[in-house]
Design an enzyme around this catalytic site. Structure first.
Site, PDB file in Angstrom:
ATOM      1  N   CYS A  57       1.245  -1.449   0.419  1.00 37.46           N
ATOM      2  CA  CYS A  57      -0.033  -0.194  -0.274  1.00 37.46           C
ATOM      3  C   CYS A  57       1.177   1.097   0.017  1.00 37.46           C
ATOM      4  O   CYS A  57       1.170   1.800   0.694  1.00 37.46           O
ATOM      5  CB  CYS A  57      -0.851  -0.235   1.492  1.00 37.46           C
ATOM      6  SG  CYS A  57      -1.838   1.318   1.043  1.00 37.46           S
ATOM      7  N   CYS A  60      -0.226   4.216   3.007  1.00 36.77           N
ATOM      8  CA  CYS A  60       0.744   3.492   3.554  1.00 36.77           C
ATOM      9  C   CYS A  60       2.042   3.748   3.894  1.00 36.77           C
ATOM     10  O   CYS A  60       2.331   4.979   5.181  1.00 36.77           O
ATOM     11  CB  CYS A  60       0.453   2.040   4.180  1.00 36.77           C
ATOM     12  SG  CYS A  60      -1.604   1.731   4.007  1.00 36.77           S
TER      13      CYS A  60
END
Length: 391
Positions: A57, A60
């Site tokens: 991700c 993230c």
């Protein structure tokens, strides 16, 4: 060799302390498992903040490197939360994600001191935005799962339902049931009242919803109570959302025809507006047809935003044609009469500059600057435009 050994001994304490100093700059995330984190939260009497992430991700990773590491973010979270990170691809993370229905990343979860989920937000946020949302998460009146408990327990007061709908909307959760409960509580007939119509403007943008259809069917009464511009803007808005999607998806002719048939059934006097709008945007970029279609579309525009958009388009496409620019100037003047704002004034200033009317352009841009300063929005862009005009 001895000198190097002695130097290493001197350096070792600093190496051991380095992780402590680096963590102090940002959020301190607890080590260990979820049970240990809950136990610490309970003994410390602090709520829990959980960052669920995945190794693949990118948002993230961005949050971890650019937000969680900031000193001011760490100072707030380390004082107000016990913080924990969970990789959803790990064994504990996978079961945690399933239990709390984490399906998008990053998902940031907030638990009370007893380890009960009270709030969540989804997405990557700048530091200031994350701090604002995490401060709200400390307050029961903003915690979506705290409000959800009250809703399920039968709380149906309109004031509460407004608060709950707003909280759900802010975090991107579905609030349809709350809307329906509000309308059921106040009744369709009461939607004509100021506070209830404001609720509709904010939350009901589906032209198939019973509340929308009720307004359309009783349009004359609503206009008498609330004014023609406000009611017509509300009714148009729902179809505009659908219209944008059709344009964006480059929908085929049969889909467009079906859409226009829906407009005809609900707002028969707005069919020409949406048809010319669709025609214009379908050919946008085609210089041979854009001007002709824009003129057709403009005749049906009743709102400032639409007029400003086509005036700006004419400026971008026909920026060297005096005839086209003067037409665009007429359109933006109409937009300003409907709503004098930062963006309509900017368009007018830019058109005047393109027409080489620098003094007039500067006067308009200075009015734009006053509005920018008052609202705190679009200030740098407005100042840059003034520099461009003067330069």
């Amino acid at each position: 060799m001895i000198k190097f050994y002695l130097f290493s001994l001197l350096l070792l304490p600093l190496i051991l302390l380095f992780p402590l100093f680096s963590n102090a700059q940002g959020i301190h995330f607890e080590q260990g498992d979820w049970s240990a984190v809950k136990a610490k939260a309970k003994s410390s009497n602090l709520p829990i903040f959980v960052d669920t992430y995945a190794s693949w991700c990118e948002p993230c990773k961005w949050m971890n490197h650019n937000v969680f590491s900031k000193e001011e973010v760490g100072a707030f979270f380390n004082e107000h939360y016990i913080s924990y990170k969970l990789d959803v691809e790990g064994e504990e993370g996978a079961s945690f994600a399933a239990k709390y229905q984490v399906t998008a990343y990053p998902t940031l979860l907030y638990f009370n001191t007893e380890g009960e989920l009270v709030h969540r937000i989804i997405g990557a946020f700048e530091a200031e935005d994350l701090l604002d949302k995490s401060k709200e998460a400390l307050l029961p009146e903003h915690q979506i799962y705290t409000l959800q408990k009250k809703f399920k327990a039968g709380e149906k007061q309109p004031k509460f339902l407004k608060k709950y709908a707003h909280a759900l909307m802010r975090v991107g959760e579905n609030y349809q049931k709350v809307i329906d409960a509000y309308i059921s509580e106040v009744s369709l007939e009461a939607l004509i009242e100021e506070a209830n119509f404001e609720f509709l403007e904010y939350y009901v943008n589906d032209y198939k919803h019973e509340a929308y259809l009720y307004v359309a069917a009783n349009k004359a009464d609503f206009i008498l109570s609330l004014g023609i511009e406000r009611v017509e803007n509300y009714l148009d808005a729902a179809f505009k959302i659908r219209c944008y999607k059709l344009i964006e998806n480059r929908s085929d002719k049969s889909t467009v025809r079906a859409f226009l048939q829906e407009v005809k059934q609900i707002l028969p006097n707005r069919v020409d507006y949406f048809k010319t709008r669709m025609d214009f945007y379908a050919k946008k970029g085609n210089e041979r047809q854009s001007y002709r279609l824009a003129k057709k579309y403009e005749k049906h525009c009743k709102d400032s935003q639409s007029l400003n958009a086509i005036a700006r388009y004419m400026l971008d496409i026909y920026g060297k044609s005096k005839t086209h620019l003067e037409t665009a100037l007429e359109w933006v003047d109409r937009a300003i009469l409907l709503d004098e704002n930062i963006y309509t004034l900017e368009t007018k200033a830019m058109i005047l500059l393109a027409l080489d009317q620098k003094q007039a352009a500067l006067e308009v841009a200075q009015k734009q600057l006053i509005l920018s300063q008052k609202s705190g929005e679009y200030l740098e862009e407005t100042q840059a435009l003034i520099v461009k005009i003067k330069g």
